[in-house]
Design a protein around this motif. Structure first.
Motif, PDB file in Angstrom:
ATOM      1  N   ASP A 179     135.250 -80.812   7.040  1.00 41.54           N
ATOM      2  CA  ASP A 179     135.955 -82.086   7.211  1.00 41.54           C
ATOM      3  C   ASP A 179     136.598 -82.128   8.602  1.00 41.54           C
ATOM      4  O   ASP A 179     137.485 -81.313   8.904  1.00 41.54           O
ATOM      5  CB  ASP A 179     137.021 -82.219   6.126  1.00 41.54           C
ATOM      6  N   PRO A 180     136.205 -83.077   9.456  1.00 41.42           N
ATOM      7  CA  PRO A 180     136.779 -83.123  10.804  1.00 41.42           C
ATOM      8  C   PRO A 180     138.269 -83.456  10.827  1.00 41.42           C
ATOM      9  O   PRO A 180     138.936 -83.233  11.844  1.00 41.42           O
ATOM     10  CB  PRO A 180     135.960 -84.212  11.511  1.00 41.42           C
ATOM     11  N   ALA A 234     145.215 -73.760   7.488  1.00 41.49           N
ATOM     12  CA  ALA A 234     144.573 -75.061   7.653  1.00 41.49           C
ATOM     13  C   ALA A 234     145.649 -76.132   7.635  1.00 41.49           C
ATOM     14  O   ALA A 234     146.644 -76.018   6.907  1.00 41.49           O
ATOM     15  CB  ALA A 234     143.551 -75.314   6.551  1.00 41.49           C
ATOM     16  N   ILE A 235     145.447 -77.152   8.456  1.00 40.31           N
ATOM     17  CA  ILE A 235     146.359 -78.290   8.501  1.00 40.31           C
ATOM     18  C   ILE A 235     145.543 -79.578   8.437  1.00 40.31           C
ATOM     19  O   ILE A 235     144.390 -79.625   8.866  1.00 40.31           O
ATOM     20  CB  ILE A 235     147.261 -78.271   9.754  1.00 40.31           C
ATOM     21  N   ARG A 236     146.183 -80.597   7.897  1.00 44.69           N
ATOM     22  CA  ARG A 236     145.579 -81.935   7.840  1.00 44.69           C
ATOM     23  C   ARG A 236     146.687 -82.927   8.179  1.00 44.69           C
ATOM     24  O   ARG A 236     147.590 -83.166   7.374  1.00 44.69           O
ATOM     25  CB  ARG A 236     145.024 -82.199   6.442  1.00 44.69           C
ATOM     26  N   GLY A 237     146.643 -83.429   9.407  1.00 47.12           N
ATOM     27  CA  GLY A 237     147.701 -84.341   9.840  1.00 47.12           C
ATOM     28  C   GLY A 237     149.049 -83.636   9.807  1.00 47.12           C
ATOM     29  O   GLY A 237     149.250 -82.628  10.466  1.00 47.12           O
TER      30      GLY A 237
END
Length: 133
Positions: free
Chosen positions: A30-31, A49-52
């Motif tokens: 997932d980009p 891992a981070i997302r936003g």
């Protein structure tokens, strides 16, 4: 998963390793999710891992517990989030993960009061934390 043995009792609810692996492979592709490897002398000793603004996943090997590596890796991930413009980060920790909760609380994360349940039996509770960057 020694760190989650109290959350997923192995005799009744083994850690859902295959399901988690499949989920993580999707997240790696997932980009919108940035994934990191914690490398010590060419050996993988952890991950993040981070997302936003979400600190999505984090851990170091049991052999590194107490070495200070987790704190250094944590601080590096938060620095990357801050550099990307995140002002307040958030994460979720299993209520039964005392070691993880103490780690984050000692590094300035505070409970938000928000709670949720994981999607894997026995559906343990997740506590939400936030921290100003």
């Amino acid at each position: 998963m020694l760190g989650l043995a109290d959350v997923f009792p192995q005799d009744a609810y083994p850690f859902p390793r295959d399901d988690i692996s499949a989920r993580w492979l999707g997240e790696i592709a997932d980009p919108a999710i940035q994934c990191f490897v914690v490398d010590v002398d060419g050996v993988v000793q952890g991950f993040a891992a981070i997302r936003g603004d979400e600190f999505l996943h984090f851990g170091v090997t049991v052999e590194q517990w107490g070495s200070g590596l987790a704190r250094r890796a944590h601080d590096e991930v938060l620095a990357r989030m801050r550099h990307a413009g995140v002002r307040t980060a958030w994460l979720r920790v299993f209520a039964g993960n005392g070691r993880g909760r103490r780690f984050y609380e000692n590094l300035g994360w505070t409970l938000t009061g928000e709670r949720s349940l994981t999607s894997f039996p026995p559906y343990p509770e997740l506590l939400h934390y936030a921290r100003t960057l």
